[in-house]
Motif scaffolding. Structure first.
Motif, PDB file in Angstrom:
ATOM      1  N   ARG A  38     -15.364  10.612 -28.990  1.00 32.37           N
ATOM      2  CA  ARG A  38     -16.282  10.803 -27.679  1.00 32.37           C
ATOM      3  C   ARG A  38     -16.890   9.495 -28.037  1.00 32.37           C
ATOM      4  NH1 ARG A  38     -13.099  13.721 -23.938  1.00 32.37           N
ATOM      5  NH2 ARG A  38     -14.728  12.650 -22.827  1.00 32.37           N
ATOM      6  N   ASP A  39     -17.545   8.550 -27.379  1.00 38.36           N
ATOM      7  CA  ASP A  39     -18.257   7.767 -26.894  1.00 38.36           C
ATOM      8  C   ASP A  39     -19.139   7.968 -26.729  1.00 38.36           C
ATOM      9  OD1 ASP A  39     -19.627   5.217 -26.672  1.00 38.36           O
ATOM     10  OD2 ASP A  39     -18.512   4.217 -25.111  1.00 38.36           O
ATOM     11  N   ALA A  40     -20.519   8.153 -27.649  1.00 37.74           N
ATOM     12  CA  ALA A  40     -21.501   8.444 -27.213  1.00 37.74           C
ATOM     13  C   ALA A  40     -22.599   8.072 -26.504  1.00 37.74           C
ATOM     14  CB  ALA A  40     -22.320   9.224 -28.365  1.00 37.74           C
ATOM     15  N   ALA A  41     -22.741   6.640 -26.569  1.00 38.66           N
ATOM     16  CA  ALA A  41     -22.989   6.033 -25.470  1.00 38.66           C
ATOM     17  C   ALA A  41     -22.991   6.134 -24.029  1.00 38.66           C
ATOM     18  CB  ALA A  41     -22.829   4.033 -25.955  1.00 38.66           C
ATOM     19  N   GLN A  42     -22.071   6.597 -23.592  1.00 36.42           N
ATOM     20  CA  GLN A  42     -22.302   7.161 -22.456  1.00 36.42           C
ATOM     21  C   GLN A  42     -21.846   8.600 -21.660  1.00 36.42           C
ATOM     22  OE1 GLN A  42     -17.996   5.151 -21.638  1.00 36.42           O
ATOM     23  NE2 GLN A  42     -19.056   3.785 -20.627  1.00 36.42           N
ATOM     24  N   LEU A  43     -22.416   8.859 -20.561  1.00 32.13           N
ATOM     25  CA  LEU A  43     -23.440  10.349 -20.064  1.00 32.13           C
ATOM     26  C   LEU A  43     -22.814   9.898 -18.950  1.00 32.13           C
ATOM     27  CD1 LEU A  43     -24.007  12.987 -21.487  1.00 32.13           C
ATOM     28  CD2 LEU A  43     -26.315  11.817 -20.191  1.00 32.13           C
TER      29      LEU A  43
END
Length: 176
Positions: free
Chosen positions: A82-87
């Motif tokens: 998962r891309d932790a920079a996008q929420l």
């Protein structure tokens, strides 16, 4: 001449009242469900009761995204893919599931477990905006995608969150 309701067993009446807590289930629907379970599917009723009890004992909120899990941190939050920079901010776990089914988002989530609704007495504290703010300002998140529902309350919630985040220098966008 008005007829009096036929009193039923207390246990059956309690079951009918319990079923009424479900969304869209009124008194007649609850009565039909209760009668069906008691008359035609007692094993199903037992399985339902057991599953509900088990879920109440084991399911809790993920400490990171606030969705439901049986662990401290859910499977999605633990995933290294998962891309932790996008929420992505959603109202309910069902909304999270719908976004996941599209296979078009690979970031992280935050589940509000509701939406702002001043008429119903639901304010920012009631939907965990303090936890969202802490998550969004953790130094990892660079973009917050607001995926609240397109109802008046959902739009108001998205606007409130966007303003709250912009005031702290965090980019927020709204899904189309």
């Amino acid at each position: 001449m008005k007829r009096d309701a036929v009193p039923g067993p207390v246990g059956l009446e309690r079951l009918i009242e319990a079923l009424r807590v479900l969304p869209g289930v009124g008194p007649r629907s609850a009565q039909r469900m209760a009668y069906y379970l008691m008359q035609h599917d007692r094993a199903g009723a037992e399985a339902l009761a057991q599953s509900l009890g088990d879920a109440l004992r084991t399911v809790r909120h993920c400490s990171r995204c606030n969705s439901f899990t049986e662990e401290d941190i859910c499977v999605l939050c633990r995933s290294p893919r998962r891309d932790a920079a996008q929420l992505c901010v959603v109202e309910t776990p069902a909304d999270l599931a719908m976004v996941e089914q599209t296979l078009s988002f690979s970031g992280m989530y935050f589940v509000l477990m509701g939406r702002l609704s001043p008429l119903d007495g639901i304010g920012p504290r009631d939907i965990g905006l303090d936890r969202l703010l802490a998550r969004a300002t953790d130094g990892v998140v660079q973009e917050v995608i607001l995926a609240t529902n397109f109802t008046n309350e959902g739009e108001a919630t998205a606007h409130y969150i966007a303003e709250m985040l912009r005031a702290r220098g965090i980019r927020a966008s709204r899904i189309a």
